[in-house]
Design a protein around this motif. Sequence first.
Motif, PDB file in Angstrom:
ATOM      1  N   PHE A  23      10.891   2.759  -3.403  1.00 36.89           N
ATOM      2  CA  PHE A  23      11.227   1.604  -2.551  1.00 36.89           C
ATOM      3  C   PHE A  23      10.007   1.141  -1.763  1.00 36.89           C
ATOM      4  O   PHE A  23       9.770  -0.066  -1.618  1.00 36.89           O
ATOM      5  CB  PHE A  23      12.370   1.972  -1.604  1.00 36.89           C
ATOM      6  N   LEU A  24       9.212   2.080  -1.255  1.00 38.44           N
ATOM      7  CA  LEU A  24       8.020   1.703  -0.504  1.00 38.44           C
ATOM      8  C   LEU A  24       7.027   0.948  -1.388  1.00 38.44           C
ATOM      9  O   LEU A  24       6.409  -0.027  -0.947  1.00 38.44           O
ATOM     10  CB  LEU A  24       7.355   2.949   0.093  1.00 38.44           C
ATOM     11  N   VAL A  25       6.877   1.358  -2.645  1.00 35.64           N
ATOM     12  CA  VAL A  25       6.002   0.635  -3.575  1.00 35.64           C
ATOM     13  C   VAL A  25       6.509  -0.795  -3.781  1.00 35.64           C
ATOM     14  O   VAL A  25       5.731  -1.754  -3.762  1.00 35.64           O
ATOM     15  CB  VAL A  25       5.910   1.374  -4.928  1.00 35.64           C
ATOM     16  N   LEU A  26       7.817  -0.936  -3.957  1.00 40.36           N
ATOM     17  CA  LEU A  26       8.400  -2.271  -4.128  1.00 40.36           C
ATOM     18  C   LEU A  26       8.191  -3.130  -2.892  1.00 40.36           C
ATOM     19  O   LEU A  26       7.878  -4.323  -2.988  1.00 40.36           O
ATOM     20  CB  LEU A  26       9.897  -2.145  -4.435  1.00 40.36           C
ATOM     21  N   LEU A  27       8.369  -2.522  -1.714  1.00 39.78           N
ATOM     22  CA  LEU A  27       8.176  -3.255  -0.470  1.00 39.78           C
ATOM     23  C   LEU A  27       6.729  -3.724  -0.351  1.00 39.78           C
ATOM     24  O   LEU A  27       6.463  -4.877   0.026  1.00 39.78           O
ATOM     25  CB  LEU A  27       8.544  -2.361   0.716  1.00 39.78           C
ATOM     26  N   LYS A  28       5.781  -2.864  -0.696  1.00 38.71           N
ATOM     27  CA  LYS A  28       4.371  -3.256  -0.651  1.00 38.71           C
ATOM     28  C   LYS A  28       4.092  -4.397  -1.617  1.00 38.71           C
ATOM     29  O   LYS A  28       3.330  -5.326  -1.304  1.00 38.71           O
ATOM     30  CB  LYS A  28       3.477  -2.055  -0.979  1.00 38.71           C
ATOM     31  N   ASN A  29       4.706  -4.360  -2.798  1.00 39.29           N
ATOM     32  CA  ASN A  29       4.523  -5.441  -3.770  1.00 39.29           C
ATOM     33  C   ASN A  29       5.028  -6.771  -3.212  1.00 39.29           C
ATOM     34  O   ASN A  29       4.397  -7.817  -3.396  1.00 39.29           O
ATOM     35  CB  ASN A  29       5.249  -5.115  -5.069  1.00 39.29           C
ATOM     36  N   LEU A  30       6.175  -6.728  -2.533  1.00 35.72           N
ATOM     37  CA  LEU A  30       6.720  -7.935  -1.919  1.00 35.72           C
ATOM     38  C   LEU A  30       5.762  -8.463  -0.851  1.00 35.72           C
ATOM     39  O   LEU A  30       5.485  -9.677  -0.785  1.00 35.72           O
ATOM     40  CB  LEU A  30       8.088  -7.627  -1.302  1.00 35.72           C
ATOM     41  N   LEU A  31       5.240  -7.565  -0.029  1.00 35.90           N
ATOM     42  CA  LEU A  31       4.361  -7.977   1.067  1.00 35.90           C
ATOM     43  C   LEU A  31       3.017  -8.496   0.555  1.00 35.90           C
ATOM     44  O   LEU A  31       2.430  -9.407   1.149  1.00 35.90           O
ATOM     45  CB  LEU A  31       4.162  -6.824   2.034  1.00 35.90           C
ATOM     46  N   SER A  91      -0.428   4.107  10.573  1.00 32.51           N
ATOM     47  CA  SER A  91      -0.686   2.743  10.122  1.00 32.51           C
ATOM     48  C   SER A  91      -1.004   2.777   8.622  1.00 32.51           C
ATOM     49  O   SER A  91      -2.015   3.336   8.208  1.00 32.51           O
ATOM     50  CB  SER A  91      -1.863   2.155  10.911  1.00 32.51           C
ATOM     51  N   VAL A  92      -0.141   2.160   7.821  1.00 30.95           N
ATOM     52  CA  VAL A  92      -0.212   2.275   6.361  1.00 30.95           C
ATOM     53  C   VAL A  92      -0.515   0.915   5.737  1.00 30.95           C
ATOM     54  O   VAL A  92       0.253  -0.037   5.901  1.00 30.95           O
ATOM     55  CB  VAL A  92       1.122   2.823   5.800  1.00 30.95           C
ATOM     56  N   SER A  93      -1.631   0.823   5.041  1.00 31.68           N
ATOM     57  CA  SER A  93      -1.994  -0.436   4.388  1.00 31.68           C
ATOM     58  C   SER A  93      -1.062  -0.715   3.208  1.00 31.68           C
ATOM     59  O   SER A  93      -0.706   0.197   2.457  1.00 31.68           O
ATOM     60  CB  SER A  93      -3.433  -0.383   3.900  1.00 31.68           C
ATOM     61  N   ILE A  94      -0.710  -1.973   3.020  1.00 35.54           N
ATOM     62  CA  ILE A  94       0.142  -2.332   1.868  1.00 35.54           C
ATOM     63  C   ILE A  94      -0.675  -2.265   0.566  1.00 35.54           C
ATOM     64  O   ILE A  94      -0.098  -2.291  -0.530  1.00 35.54           O
ATOM     65  CB  ILE A  94       0.774  -3.723   2.009  1.00 35.54           C
ATOM     66  N   TYR A  95      -1.988  -2.159   0.686  1.00 29.70           N
ATOM     67  CA  TYR A  95      -2.845  -2.112  -0.503  1.00 29.70           C
ATOM     68  C   TYR A  95      -3.196  -0.687  -0.888  1.00 29.70           C
ATOM     69  O   TYR A  95      -3.933  -0.472  -1.852  1.00 29.70           O
ATOM     70  CB  TYR A  95      -4.119  -2.908  -0.237  1.00 29.70           C
ATOM     71  N   SER A  96      -2.671   0.295  -0.153  1.00 26.59           N
ATOM     72  CA  SER A  96      -2.967   1.696  -0.457  1.00 26.59           C
ATOM     73  C   SER A  96      -1.985   2.250  -1.477  1.00 26.59           C
ATOM     74  O   SER A  96      -0.897   1.736  -1.644  1.00 26.59           O
ATOM     75  CB  SER A  96      -2.911   2.532   0.811  1.00 26.59           C
TER      76      SER A  96
END
Length: 388
Positions: A134-142, A383-388
Amino acid sequence: MLARRGITSCTRLLTASRSLSTFQSKDVIVTKAGHPKIKPKLDELVFGKYFSDHMLVCDYKDAEWEHPRILPFQNFSISPAWTSLHYGIQCFEGMKAYKTSNGDVRLFRPDLNIQRMQRTANMLTLPEFDGDEFLVLLKNLLKLDASWVPDSNSASLYIRPTYISTDPVIGVRPPTEARLFVITGPVGPYYEQKGTDLFKAVKLMADPAYVRAWEGGIGAYKAGGNYAPTLKVQQVAASRGCQQVLWLYGDDLQMTEAGTMNFFVYWTNEQGERELITAPLDSGLILPGVTRQSVLDLTREWGEFKVTERMVTMPEFLRAIESDRVIEVFGCGTACMIAPIDSMLFENKDIPIPTMSSGAVLSQRLFTTLSDIQVGKTEHPWSVSIYS
């Protein structure tokens, strides 16, 4: 009978295992918006009014997850019989994304939000989903809507994951169909700022006639059913000149939460020690807030005063007010982060609290420390980057 129960239990475990294995971020189908919306200006931002170009939708049916979809923001076509509409089988989360000075986009402790949503979903018997996927999907959306993250320290992109049952039937039963979706939108401060002040203090109505949660209930879960019953009480508070409700519980008037925020008192205790205190989670009355946990983690790391999780009662608090031992009171949550509290209305009497007159030193320090982590001024594992 025991054998039959064992078969049922095994069947449930196999179904749960299958549902988890079919929740895969690699299967996502992306459809980009053909006509991007016009973004609002920073000074036009109203909390919860504007929405970004895309949304994430994950549907569960026939004991498995269908391929996740990232779609243009749009309305749903729904059955009027969806059980989430009738029986409140639904939950949600509140998260934010922040833009750093170098253009990176960061999430703040997203693992805690996802874990809390999984706990609530389990309590509501909604199908399991894989938190890491789910976190990977959320990062893709962002990543797709990164331009919607405001380039400002006073604004952010609000993220609303929501999970609902979609069985088109009348009947109270565990759901066999569900939808997990995420919408996002740019937001400014939750409470209106006053002039150049960092934040505005709020006044609470404390009335034991109203109860938010109780032992053995679902107060510790972020289910939609916890929020609708508070709206009328909020109206009562507003009619009495208050911005939020201090929820009291039990014959001893335990101070539990403030509106939708966790509640903190910073005082000199009866032993003469400086102490930060908040209600514990073991009663089941308190929502385990991400900001709450961050405040506890930070202040314990500082090691400058005692940090305690236990109930404070209204009589105990009033004694501390009368003896000038209360220093600051504040609420905290994702939407507002830190909200100082400068007065209460209890038994038709205004009770001044010296939060602002004492300089709100701790409240402002926590606000600044958390903000600096969120926008990347201070590097921190939270603090977690969406590109990580």
